[in-house]
Design a protein around this motif. Structure first.
Motif, PDB file in Angstrom:
ATOM      1  N   GLU A   7       0.714  -1.241  -0.041  1.00 33.24           N
ATOM      2  CA  GLU A   7      -0.077   0.095   0.013  1.00 33.24           C
ATOM      3  C   GLU A   7       0.884   1.131   0.096  1.00 33.24           C
ATOM      4  O   GLU A   7       0.571   2.244  -0.818  1.00 33.24           O
ATOM      5  CB  GLU A   7      -0.907   0.109   1.102  1.00 33.24           C
ATOM      6  N   MET A   8       1.807   1.373   0.909  1.00 36.90           N
ATOM      7  CA  MET A   8       2.743   2.441   0.915  1.00 36.90           C
ATOM      8  C   MET A   8       3.457   2.685  -0.407  1.00 36.90           C
ATOM      9  O   MET A   8       3.775   3.662  -0.766  1.00 36.90           O
ATOM     10  CB  MET A   8       3.745   2.247   2.043  1.00 36.90           C
ATOM     11  N   GLN A   9       3.940   1.400  -0.965  1.00 37.56           N
ATOM     12  CA  GLN A   9       4.561   1.623  -2.440  1.00 37.56           C
ATOM     13  C   GLN A   9       3.841   2.110  -3.423  1.00 37.56           C
ATOM     14  O   GLN A   9       4.382   2.797  -4.263  1.00 37.56           O
ATOM     15  CB  GLN A   9       5.295   0.096  -2.837  1.00 37.56           C
ATOM     16  N   THR A  10       2.443   1.624  -3.246  1.00 37.15           N
ATOM     17  CA  THR A  10       1.711   2.055  -4.495  1.00 37.15           C
ATOM     18  C   THR A  10       1.231   3.640  -4.329  1.00 37.15           C
ATOM     19  O   THR A  10       1.364   4.418  -5.132  1.00 37.15           O
ATOM     20  CB  THR A  10       0.260   1.299  -4.445  1.00 37.15           C
ATOM     21  N   LEU A  11       1.177   3.699  -2.781  1.00 34.73           N
ATOM     22  CA  LEU A  11       0.819   5.389  -2.653  1.00 34.73           C
ATOM     23  C   LEU A  11       2.072   6.410  -2.942  1.00 34.73           C
ATOM     24  O   LEU A  11       1.951   7.544  -3.489  1.00 34.73           O
ATOM     25  CB  LEU A  11       0.869   5.442  -0.939  1.00 34.73           C
ATOM     26  N   PHE A  12       3.247   6.071  -3.062  1.00 34.14           N
ATOM     27  CA  PHE A  12       4.351   6.618  -3.261  1.00 34.14           C
ATOM     28  C   PHE A  12       5.179   6.219  -4.599  1.00 34.14           C
ATOM     29  O   PHE A  12       6.482   6.253  -4.626  1.00 34.14           O
ATOM     30  CB  PHE A  12       5.478   6.793  -2.056  1.00 34.14           C
ATOM     31  N   ALA A  13       4.413   5.882  -5.411  1.00 33.21           N
ATOM     32  CA  ALA A  13       5.130   5.145  -6.672  1.00 33.21           C
ATOM     33  C   ALA A  13       5.727   6.041  -7.476  1.00 33.21           C
ATOM     34  O   ALA A  13       6.790   6.000  -8.177  1.00 33.21           O
ATOM     35  CB  ALA A  13       3.995   4.556  -7.594  1.00 33.21           C
ATOM     36  N   ASP A  14       5.272   7.538  -7.117  1.00 34.44           N
ATOM     37  CA  ASP A  14       5.912   8.589  -7.904  1.00 34.44           C
ATOM     38  C   ASP A  14       7.023   9.109  -7.400  1.00 34.44           C
ATOM     39  O   ASP A  14       7.649   9.993  -7.932  1.00 34.44           O
ATOM     40  CB  ASP A  14       4.902   9.634  -8.197  1.00 34.44           C
ATOM     41  N   ILE A  15       7.339   8.823  -5.982  1.00 25.19           N
ATOM     42  CA  ILE A  15       8.585   9.061  -5.347  1.00 25.19           C
ATOM     43  C   ILE A  15       9.214   7.953  -4.854  1.00 25.19           C
ATOM     44  O   ILE A  15       9.199   7.732  -3.688  1.00 25.19           O
ATOM     45  CB  ILE A  15       8.132  10.068  -4.390  1.00 25.19           C
ATOM     46  N   PRO A  16       9.815   6.920  -5.504  1.00 21.51           N
ATOM     47  CA  PRO A  16      10.202   5.706  -4.926  1.00 21.51           C
ATOM     48  C   PRO A  16      11.107   5.933  -4.107  1.00 21.51           C
ATOM     49  O   PRO A  16      11.576   5.060  -3.097  1.00 21.51           O
ATOM     50  CB  PRO A  16      10.527   4.980  -6.279  1.00 21.51           C
ATOM     51  N   GLU A  17      12.113   6.884  -4.085  1.00 17.10           N
ATOM     52  CA  GLU A  17      13.298   7.090  -3.028  1.00 17.10           C
ATOM     53  C   GLU A  17      12.628   7.345  -1.551  1.00 17.10           C
ATOM     54  O   GLU A  17      13.310   7.147  -0.424  1.00 17.10           O
ATOM     55  CB  GLU A  17      14.059   8.257  -3.478  1.00 17.10           C
ATOM     56  N   ALA A  18      11.435   7.882  -1.627  1.00 16.58           N
ATOM     57  CA  ALA A  18      10.957   7.848  -0.117  1.00 16.58           C
ATOM     58  C   ALA A  18      10.570   6.860   0.614  1.00 16.58           C
ATOM     59  O   ALA A  18      10.818   6.700   1.618  1.00 16.58           O
ATOM     60  CB  ALA A  18       9.547   8.882  -0.367  1.00 16.58           C
ATOM     61  N   ILE A  19      10.213   5.714  -0.326  1.00 17.50           N
ATOM     62  CA  ILE A  19      10.100   4.205  -0.023  1.00 17.50           C
ATOM     63  C   ILE A  19      11.247   3.714   0.571  1.00 17.50           C
ATOM     64  O   ILE A  19      11.693   3.273   1.594  1.00 17.50           O
ATOM     65  CB  ILE A  19       9.364   3.552  -0.869  1.00 17.50           C
ATOM     66  N   ASP A  20      12.440   3.785  -0.497  1.00 15.09           N
ATOM     67  CA  ASP A  20      13.732   3.442  -0.293  1.00 15.09           C
ATOM     68  C   ASP A  20      14.270   3.937   0.942  1.00 15.09           C
ATOM     69  O   ASP A  20      15.285   3.309   1.666  1.00 15.09           O
ATOM     70  CB  ASP A  20      14.741   3.597  -1.399  1.00 15.09           C
ATOM     71  N   ASN A  21      14.276   5.392   1.216  1.00 17.89           N
ATOM     72  CA  ASN A  21      14.822   6.052   2.356  1.00 17.89           C
ATOM     73  C   ASN A  21      14.218   5.374   3.864  1.00 17.89           C
ATOM     74  O   ASN A  21      15.091   5.366   4.540  1.00 17.89           O
ATOM     75  CB  ASN A  21      14.647   7.659   2.280  1.00 17.89           C
ATOM     76  N   ALA A  22      12.859   5.050   3.551  1.00 18.63           N
ATOM     77  CA  ALA A  22      12.563   4.478   5.023  1.00 18.63           C
ATOM     78  C   ALA A  22      13.446   3.196   5.345  1.00 18.63           C
ATOM     79  O   ALA A  22      13.668   2.851   6.371  1.00 18.63           O
ATOM     80  CB  ALA A  22      10.997   4.165   4.684  1.00 18.63           C
ATOM     81  N   PHE A  23      13.619   2.481   4.267  1.00 18.46           N
ATOM     82  CA  PHE A  23      14.308   0.972   4.391  1.00 18.46           C
ATOM     83  C   PHE A  23      15.779   1.516   4.934  1.00 18.46           C
ATOM     84  O   PHE A  23      16.508   0.888   5.758  1.00 18.46           O
ATOM     85  CB  PHE A  23      14.280   0.114   3.284  1.00 18.46           C
ATOM     86  N   ALA A  24      16.397   2.434   4.300  1.00 14.86           N
ATOM     87  CA  ALA A  24      17.903   2.892   4.431  1.00 14.86           C
ATOM     88  C   ALA A  24      17.709   3.389   6.022  1.00 14.86           C
ATOM     89  O   ALA A  24      18.768   3.170   6.538  1.00 14.86           O
ATOM     90  CB  ALA A  24      18.204   3.920   3.325  1.00 14.86           C
ATOM     91  N   ILE A  25      16.834   4.356   6.277  1.00 15.69           N
ATOM     92  CA  ILE A  25      17.035   4.709   7.811  1.00 15.69           C
ATOM     93  C   ILE A  25      17.005   3.865   8.684  1.00 15.69           C
ATOM     94  O   ILE A  25      17.629   3.410   9.791  1.00 15.69           O
ATOM     95  CB  ILE A  25      15.858   5.799   8.054  1.00 15.69           C
ATOM     96  N   ALA A  26      15.980   2.573   8.576  1.00 14.14           N
ATOM     97  CA  ALA A  26      15.972   1.507   9.441  1.00 14.14           C
ATOM     98  C   ALA A  26      17.207   0.582   9.616  1.00 14.14           C
ATOM     99  O   ALA A  26      17.586   0.246  10.489  1.00 14.14           O
ATOM    100  CB  ALA A  26      14.849   0.407   9.004  1.00 14.14           C
TER     101      ALA A  26
END
Length: 482
Positions: A236-255
């Motif tokens: 759901e989050m990846q779909t929500l931010f499909a236009d800004i994929p780095e926002a999803i990648d950065n959540a993982f990077a921060i973790a």
């Protein structure tokens, strides 16, 4: 790559969320999330419970807090990257309670965060000082405020983006992306989780209304929350931010950047002043033996002792020797000396103290040190119920001080052993079944008579849940069904 939630409030945020730790961690485990953050509002109350729950499910716990900034500058989320950051986070949150309280709300100065920035990651969202400036159409001001954070945090500063159907989110995202690009920092997807499932939104709103004394049907009520603030899946989050994929990648990077270990089961006590020439164990043994002699002189006055005095005394000496050895072997002599000290101070300064409750009354050492006033041999009380060498745990005395002098005792302990070595506990109460039925009925606009009837049908069993009440009382189930 999985999405990691970095903005979750639990029920320990008190009036802000209805998320329960077991449900939160259990759901994250079922969804296969490798890590999870807890960022309760201005507190770390649930940190240990959350930490242990995550470890039990094989999830990496990320510890943080969303803190309120002073002078209505909004809120920012701080995440601990390492042990230094965890220590700094504790200090910052604590300082808000000690120095920053305004009308009962702990507020944090930005300078306090800047002073303790090492080991921390900061997430600056729409409701941060950067977000407020960005939405005020002052690009230069927003860039300047962001630069102040970047000057201390550098690549540990991120702009947090939310898409929860609340006002101004799209405007903020547009400006945040531009600001992040100019400042060369990252953006991260955020969901400001306040409840677990989308269907829980109305329950959350009811909880908010109960606290605020409002009703759900009030047209004038403005809710700062939306039905989208539930615990979304990674998809759901990846779909929500499909236009800004780095926002999803950065959540993982921060973790990946966050790794904190909480040391549990180890107690740190302040030092009791020991006279020169003694070890702590020696001094403790001598004070205990002298105390027993004083007690026995009162129980068995010297001029009244009979020929069998040695036989009368023997069990006291044997029991005391056993307890002293056990306490010394377990490393708790300093604890007993400290408790002895402040109880003696209380009794010597006009603060009434109870005779001693609980398992601590089974200790002859405690009786000898005048911590308790019950002779455990006379009443056949067992020391092993209080302190067992086969189960190492901190001794626990139940001590009653007169309410009129309790603050003086606490102040004495703080002055003697250092205020940084003294803390007081807080207890959280849950809403009882009978009361919650009336509260929910009120905020839903239901008739008082209906709520009162339902409340009276709930059994008076302490701690009973609504589900248990429904299973026990058929009439209650009928009312709910109809």
């Amino acid at each position: 790559m999985s999405f990691i939630h970095l903005g979750v409030h639990s029920e320990f945020s008190v009036i802000d969320s209805i998320v329960r730790i077991p449900d939160l961690v259990g759901t994250a485990a079922k969804l296969g999330m490798p890590a999870l953050a807890l960022t309760d509002l201005s507190n770390l109350y649930a940190a240990v419970k959350f930490y242990k729950a995550c470890l039990s499910k094989g999830i990496k716990p990320i510890l943080g807090s969303e803190v309120r900034l002073e002078n209505e500058q909004g809120r920012v989320t701080l995440l601990a990257m390492n042990q230094v950051g965890w220590r700094h986070l504790i200090e910052i949150v604590s300082r808000g309670f000690i120095e920053g309280q305004q009308l009962g709300v702990p507020l944090i100065q930005r300078e306090w965060i800047f002073e303790k920035h090492e080991g921390l990651i900061v997430l600056l969202g729409q409701h941060s000082d950067v977000g407020v400036a960005a939405l005020s159409n002052s690009t230069d001001t927003a860039a300047s405020v962001l630069q102040a954070w970047c000057a201390h945090f550098g690549a540990r500063a991120y702009l947090a983006l939310t898409r929860t159907n609340r006002a101004d989110e799209d405007r903020f995202i547009e400006r945040a992306v531009a600001l992040a690009t100019a400042a060369r920092i990252g953006v991260v997807a955020h969901n400001d989780v306040r409840f677990m499932d989308a269907d829980d939104y109305l329950a959350h709103e009811a909880r908010i209304c109960i606290s605020a004394g409002q009703v759900l049907a009030d047209d004038r009520r403005i809710s700062p929350y939306s039905a989208a603030q539930y615990f979304k899946t990674a998809d759901e989050m990846q779909t929500l931010f499909a236009d800004i994929p780095e926002a999803i990648d950065n959540a993982f990077a921060i973790a990946k950047r966050c790794s904190v270990t909480i040391e549990l089961g180890k107690n740190y006590l302040p030092d009791f002043p020991i006279p020169t020439g003694y070890t702590e164990q020696q001094f403790f043994a001598e004070v205990s033996e002298n105390g027993l002699n004083e007690r026995l002189d009162v129980l068995y006055p010297v001029d009244e002792r009979t020929a069998d005095w040695a036989a009368v005394r023997q069990p006291y000496d044997e029991r005391l020797a056993f307890e002293i050895k056990t306490i010394n072997d377990m490393g708790f002599p300093g604890y007993f000396l400290i408790v002895m000290d402040f109880i003696r101070w209380a009794k010597g300064n006009g603060v009434p103290v109870g005779p001693g409750r609980g398992s601590g009354a089974g200790s002859l050492v405690a009786y000898s040190l005048k911590i308790t006033d019950l002779d455990p041999l006379r009443y056949a009380l067992l020391f092993e119920r209080f302190l067992n060498p086969e189960r190492v745990s901190m001794p626990d005395f139940d001590i009653d001080f007169c309410v009129a002098g309790r603050d003086r005792v606490i102040d004495y302990v703080a002055q003697t052993y250092g205020r940084d070595a003294v803390s007081q506990i807080i207890t959280f109460g849950t809403m009882a079944a009978k009361a919650v039925v009336k509260d929910v009925a009120r905020v839903q606009g239901k008739a008082y008579g209906l709520a009162d009837k339902m409340s009276k049908l709930i059994p008076k069993t302490p701690g009973i849940s609504l589900q248990e009440a429904l299973e026990i009382e058929p009439q209650l189930k009928d009312i709910v069904s109809n």
